[in-house]
Design a protein around this motif. Structure first.
Motif, PDB file in Angstrom:
ATOM      1  N   GLU A  68      38.871 109.945 102.149  1.00 13.92           N
ATOM      2  CA  GLU A  68      39.826 110.397 103.159  1.00 13.92           C
ATOM      3  C   GLU A  68      39.166 110.777 104.480  1.00 13.92           C
ATOM      4  O   GLU A  68      39.853 110.960 105.477  1.00 13.92           O
ATOM      5  CB  GLU A  68      40.628 111.574 102.610  1.00 13.92           C
ATOM      6  N   ASN A  69      37.854 110.894 104.512  1.00 12.80           N
ATOM      7  CA  ASN A  69      37.144 111.255 105.737  1.00 12.80           C
ATOM      8  C   ASN A  69      37.174 110.062 106.705  1.00 12.80           C
ATOM      9  O   ASN A  69      36.642 108.996 106.403  1.00 12.80           O
ATOM     10  CB  ASN A  69      35.702 111.621 105.396  1.00 12.80           C
ATOM     11  N   PRO A  70      37.802 110.216 107.878  1.00 14.39           N
ATOM     12  CA  PRO A  70      37.923 109.093 108.817  1.00 14.39           C
ATOM     13  C   PRO A  70      36.574 108.517 109.259  1.00 14.39           C
ATOM     14  O   PRO A  70      36.450 107.320 109.461  1.00 14.39           O
ATOM     15  CB  PRO A  70      38.665 109.679 110.011  1.00 14.39           C
ATOM     16  N   LEU A  71      35.551 109.375 109.402  1.00 20.33           N
ATOM     17  CA  LEU A  71      34.232 108.880 109.801  1.00 20.33           C
ATOM     18  C   LEU A  71      33.638 107.964 108.736  1.00 20.33           C
ATOM     19  O   LEU A  71      33.049 106.933 109.051  1.00 20.33           O
ATOM     20  CB  LEU A  71      33.280 110.050 110.083  1.00 20.33           C
ATOM     21  N   HIS A  72      33.797 108.347 107.470  1.00 20.80           N
ATOM     22  CA  HIS A  72      33.293 107.509 106.386  1.00 20.80           C
ATOM     23  C   HIS A  72      34.058 106.193 106.317  1.00 20.80           C
ATOM     24  O   HIS A  72      33.467 105.132 106.082  1.00 20.80           O
ATOM     25  CB  HIS A  72      33.382 108.237 105.050  1.00 20.80           C
ATOM     26  N   ILE A  73      35.355 106.255 106.521  1.00 21.10           N
ATOM     27  CA  ILE A  73      36.180 105.043 106.458  1.00 21.10           C
ATOM     28  C   ILE A  73      35.775 104.072 107.568  1.00 21.10           C
ATOM     29  O   ILE A  73      35.549 102.884 107.318  1.00 21.10           O
ATOM     30  CB  ILE A  73      37.681 105.395 106.556  1.00 21.10           C
ATOM     31  N   LEU A  77      34.059 100.429 106.874  1.00  9.41           N
ATOM     32  CA  LEU A  77      34.703  99.189 107.314  1.00  9.41           C
ATOM     33  C   LEU A  77      33.865  98.460 108.368  1.00  9.41           C
ATOM     34  O   LEU A  77      33.763  97.228 108.340  1.00  9.41           O
ATOM     35  CB  LEU A  77      36.106  99.487 107.861  1.00  9.41           C
ATOM     36  N   SER A  78      33.256  99.211 109.279  1.00  8.41           N
ATOM     37  CA  SER A  78      32.468  98.548 110.322  1.00  8.41           C
ATOM     38  C   SER A  78      31.220  97.880 109.736  1.00  8.41           C
ATOM     39  O   SER A  78      30.858  96.779 110.145  1.00  8.41           O
ATOM     40  CB  SER A  78      32.097  99.514 111.444  1.00  8.41           C
ATOM     41  N   GLU A  79      30.572  98.521 108.759  1.00 10.15           N
ATOM     42  CA  GLU A  79      29.387  97.905 108.138  1.00 10.15           C
ATOM     43  C   GLU A  79      29.769  96.650 107.362  1.00 10.15           C
ATOM     44  O   GLU A  79      29.067  95.639 107.404  1.00 10.15           O
ATOM     45  CB  GLU A  79      28.661  98.899 107.225  1.00 10.15           C
ATOM     46  N   TRP A  80      30.897  96.678 106.643  1.00 17.82           N
ATOM     47  CA  TRP A  80      31.333  95.488 105.907  1.00 17.82           C
ATOM     48  C   TRP A  80      31.758  94.389 106.872  1.00 17.82           C
ATOM     49  O   TRP A  80      31.537  93.200 106.614  1.00 17.82           O
ATOM     50  CB  TRP A  80      32.452  95.822 104.929  1.00 17.82           C
TER      51      TRP A  80
END
Length: 151
Positions: A68-73, A77-80
Motif C-alpha cells: 500500500e506504500n505509494p513509494l514502493h508501488i 512498477l518503474s523498475e519492471w
C-alpha cells in the motif's frame, strides 16, 4: 500548413544508446504492465529463459499485490517497466548491474542475486558437460563394441 516528408520520416523518440537509461515513459498500471512483460518474454526469450522469467515475474507481482506504500508501488512498477524496455532492446544480455542500484539493495536482495548467479553458472557448466559427454560416451560405446567384436 502541410507537413514535409522529412518531418514525417523522423523518429518520434531519440534512439536508445547502450549504457544509457531509456527515456522514461508514463508509468503503466500493474495489470497492463504485467501483460506487456509476459508478451515481451514470449517474443524475446528462449524457452528456458521464458519459463524462469515468467515464473519469477508472476511470483514478484503476486508478492507485491497487497503493498500500500505509494513509494514502493511506484518504484516496483518503474523498475519492471525499465526491465521491459531493456528486454525490447538488443544488448540486454551483456549489461552489468549499476553500482548505484547494487548499493540500494538490501542484504537479502544481494544474496538472492548471488544465488541466481551461482545457479546460472551451474546451469552453464551442466550444459557444457552434457555437450562434451555425448561424443565421449559414443567413443566409449564404439570402443567397447569393437573390443567385443574382436573376441
Amino acid at each position: 500548413m502541410r507537413p514535409s516528408p522529412r518531418l514525417l520520416a523522423a523518429p518520434a523518440t531519440a534512439p536508445f544508446r547502450p549504457g544509457q537509461r531509456a527515456p522514461a515513459l508514463a508509468l503503466l498500471p500493474p495489470i497492463p504492465l504485467y501483460r506487456r512483460l509476459l508478451r515481451i518474454h514470449r517474443k524475446k526469450l528462449g524457452p528456458e529463459e521464458r519459463v524462469f522469467g515468467d515464473t519469477y515475474l508472476k511470483s514478484e507481482f503476486r508478492r507485491h499485490k497487497d503493498v500500500e506504500n505509494p513509494l514502493h508501488i511506484v518504484g516496483f512498477l518503474s523498475e519492471w517497466q525499465q526491465y521491459g524496455q531493456q528486454l525490447e532492446g538488443e544488448d540486454w544480455k551483456e549489461q552489468k548491474i549499476e553500482p548505484a542500484l547494487l548499493d540500494r539493495m538490501s542484504d537479502q536482495q544481494v544474496g538472492q542475486m548471488y544465488e541466481l548467479m551461482l545457479a546460472i553458472q551451474k546451469r552453464g557448466r551442466d550444459s557444457v558437460d552434457e555437450e562434451e559427454e555425448g561424443p565421449i560416451l559414443r567413443a566409449i560405446e564404439e570402443a567397447t563394441k569393437s573390443g567385443s567384436d574382436k573376441s
